[in-house]
Design an enzyme around this catalytic site. Structure first.
Site, mmCIF file in Angstrom:
data_model
loop_
_atom_site.group_PDB
_atom_site.id
_atom_site.type_symbol
_atom_site.label_atom_id
_atom_site.label_comp_id
_atom_site.label_asym_id
_atom_site.label_seq_id
_atom_site.Cartn_x
_atom_site.Cartn_y
_atom_site.Cartn_z
ATOM 1 N N SER A 37 2.363 107.717 4.672
ATOM 2 C CA SER A 37 2.901 107.104 5.519
ATOM 3 C C SER A 37 4.879 107.502 5.781
ATOM 4 O O SER A 37 5.596 107.391 6.690
ATOM 5 C CB SER A 37 2.733 105.531 5.425
ATOM 6 O OG SER A 37 2.870 105.435 4.408
ATOM 7 N N LYS A 87 6.826 103.383 10.758
ATOM 8 C CA LYS A 87 7.651 102.437 11.260
ATOM 9 C C LYS A 87 7.882 102.890 12.407
ATOM 10 O O LYS A 87 8.402 102.150 13.377
ATOM 11 C CB LYS A 87 8.537 102.116 10.785
ATOM 12 C CG LYS A 87 7.309 101.280 8.909
ATOM 13 C CD LYS A 87 7.019 100.592 9.511
ATOM 14 C CE LYS A 87 7.011 99.488 8.008
ATOM 15 N NZ LYS A 87 5.335 98.140 8.434
ATOM 16 N N GLU A 120 -3.590 100.119 -1.887
ATOM 17 C CA GLU A 120 -2.487 99.057 -2.126
ATOM 18 C C GLU A 120 -2.148 99.668 -4.233
ATOM 19 O O GLU A 120 -3.110 100.260 -4.610
ATOM 20 C CB GLU A 120 -2.699 97.457 -2.187
ATOM 21 C CG GLU A 120 -3.025 97.371 -1.140
ATOM 22 C CD GLU A 120 -3.547 95.857 -1.320
ATOM 23 O OE1 GLU A 120 -2.524 94.491 -0.544
ATOM 24 O OE2 GLU A 120 -4.597 94.985 -1.639
ATOM 25 N N ASP A 141 -2.667 92.208 -2.824
ATOM 26 C CA ASP A 141 -2.497 90.701 -1.789
ATOM 27 C C ASP A 141 -3.991 90.872 -0.692
ATOM 28 O O ASP A 141 -4.510 90.100 -0.254
ATOM 29 C CB ASP A 141 -1.441 90.146 -1.154
ATOM 30 C CG ASP A 141 -0.575 91.332 -0.193
ATOM 31 O OD1 ASP A 141 -0.091 92.880 -0.883
ATOM 32 O OD2 ASP A 141 -0.737 91.351 1.008
ATOM 33 N N GLY A 173 0.342 94.472 -6.018
ATOM 34 C CA GLY A 173 0.834 94.014 -4.859
ATOM 35 C C GLY A 173 -0.921 94.091 -4.491
ATOM 36 O O GLY A 173 -0.862 94.794 -3.114
ATOM 37 N N SER A 214 11.913 95.933 3.943
ATOM 38 C CA SER A 214 13.105 96.970 2.634
ATOM 39 C C SER A 214 13.088 98.331 2.984
ATOM 40 O O SER A 214 14.266 98.681 1.752
ATOM 41 C CB SER A 214 11.756 97.151 1.453
ATOM 42 O OG SER A 214 10.554 98.059 2.201
#
Length: 325
Positions: free
Chosen positions: A308, A57, A208, A214, A212, A82
């Site tokens: 990640s 990130k 995913e 989506d 979750g 989060s």
């Protein structure tokens, strides 16, 4: 928010890489003969758990924040997250000589909140199951005159995240397939842009958690769909709908989405710890879980994987990898 052309291009990712040079870590790429033998492919693991703040990130947060006009930057930055993007924006703000206010869920991992505060950020909390973090953050930013740096729904953020895949290809060479986690979709969008620009035939597969899914549902429907806020150990992927900009990229470039269960994520975390000698948080382990379970299907000869992040405290890691959570 819409754009006439693609939100990001390979040149945007390369520009982000130049801006991050000497600021973000160029993280290692690991190999494991044991893993290769288990999955039947040559696997190259891009270890973003060794990135600053412990996750990919920082790449997107710094790329976006550093492009703000001086006057705006001096007034401060707001973000919602989060945990990993929260830490990334907090560190980017400190590096750039400004302040950060972060909207975080009340149940965010304590270690991630403590790290965010440690970088000097102010924390504002909300209930992730009843509140809307975007609304909270946008209202706060408007009231205080802050620049909002979202976790994925921004071209400069996506381009910054894509530099991890760009580095991976530079070191490992051409890949037949790339696997990466999918939350809001910024990492996979930037990654797909980075690898398919020079090598359009590279398959890009998102991963995913089962609870979750989506983005998988959205790709199948051909439009963004929403699901109830997922309850999964992969807190970094506990989103209910993909971003608009990220989905516009991912519906063009992704070759598929696979799902993994929480128990499979735990097994992947154990494997990484015991055999690779690295610590992964649940979201960081989902693509490894997809490999180990065979969920990614028959693999081509050369596969890249973006691990990640590794932001998890010792107590939670022991609980997840021991008796369960």
């Amino acid at each position: 928010m819409t754009t006439a052309g693609p939100p990001i291009t390979l040149d945007d990712v390369r520009s982000a890489a130049a801006r991050l040079d000497g600021v973000a870590h160029r993280t290692p790429v690991l190999r494991s003969r044991t893993l290769d033998a288990l999955v039947g492919a040559e696997v190259h693991l891009k270890c973003e758990n060794f990135q600053r703040v412990g996750a990919f990130k920082f790449r997107g947060a710094y790329n976006a924040a550093s492009r703000l006009a001086p006057g705006q930057l001096s007034r401060g930055i707001a973000a919602y997250s989060s945990g990993n993007h929260a830490q990334a924006v907090a560190l980017a703000a400190r590096e750039l000589g400004t302040t950060a206010v972060i909207v975080m869920p009340e149940d965010a991992p304590p270690s991630k909140r403590a790290a965010t505060e440690g970088y000097g950020a102010e924390i504002v909390t909300y209930d992730r199951y009843t509140g809307d973090r975007v609304t909270v953050a946008e209202t706060l930013a408007a009231e205080r005159g802050l620049a909002l740096v979202p976790p994925y729904e921004h071209p400069h953020v996506m381009a910054g995240q894509g530099t991890a895949a760009l580095e991976l290809v530079e070191e490992a060479g051409r890949l037949d397939a790339l696997l990466a986690p999918v939350g809001g979709g910024g990492l996979i969008a930037g990654s797909a842009t980075a690898v398919k620009g020079p090598h359009p035939d590279t398959r890009v597969i998102g991963v995913e958690p089962e609870a979750g899914d989506d983005t998988k549902r959205s790709l199948e429907a051909g439009r963004r769909v929403s699901i109830p806020v997922p309850r999964t150990i992969a807190d970094g992927q506990a989103l209910h709908t993909p971003g608009e900009l990220t989905f516009s990229v991912n519906r063009r470039l992704l070759d598929g989405i696979v799902l993994v269960g929480d128990d499979e994520i735990r097994d992947a975390m154990r494997f990484a710890f015991e055999r690779l000698k690295i610590v992964l948080e649940p979201s960081g382990a989902t693509p490894l879980a997809a490999l180990l379970t065979g969920r990614a299907g028959p693999l081509p000869p050369r596969v890249g994987v973006i691990l990640s992040g590794g932001n998890i405290d010792a107590e939670r890691f022991a609980r997840l990898c021991g008796t369960g959570d």
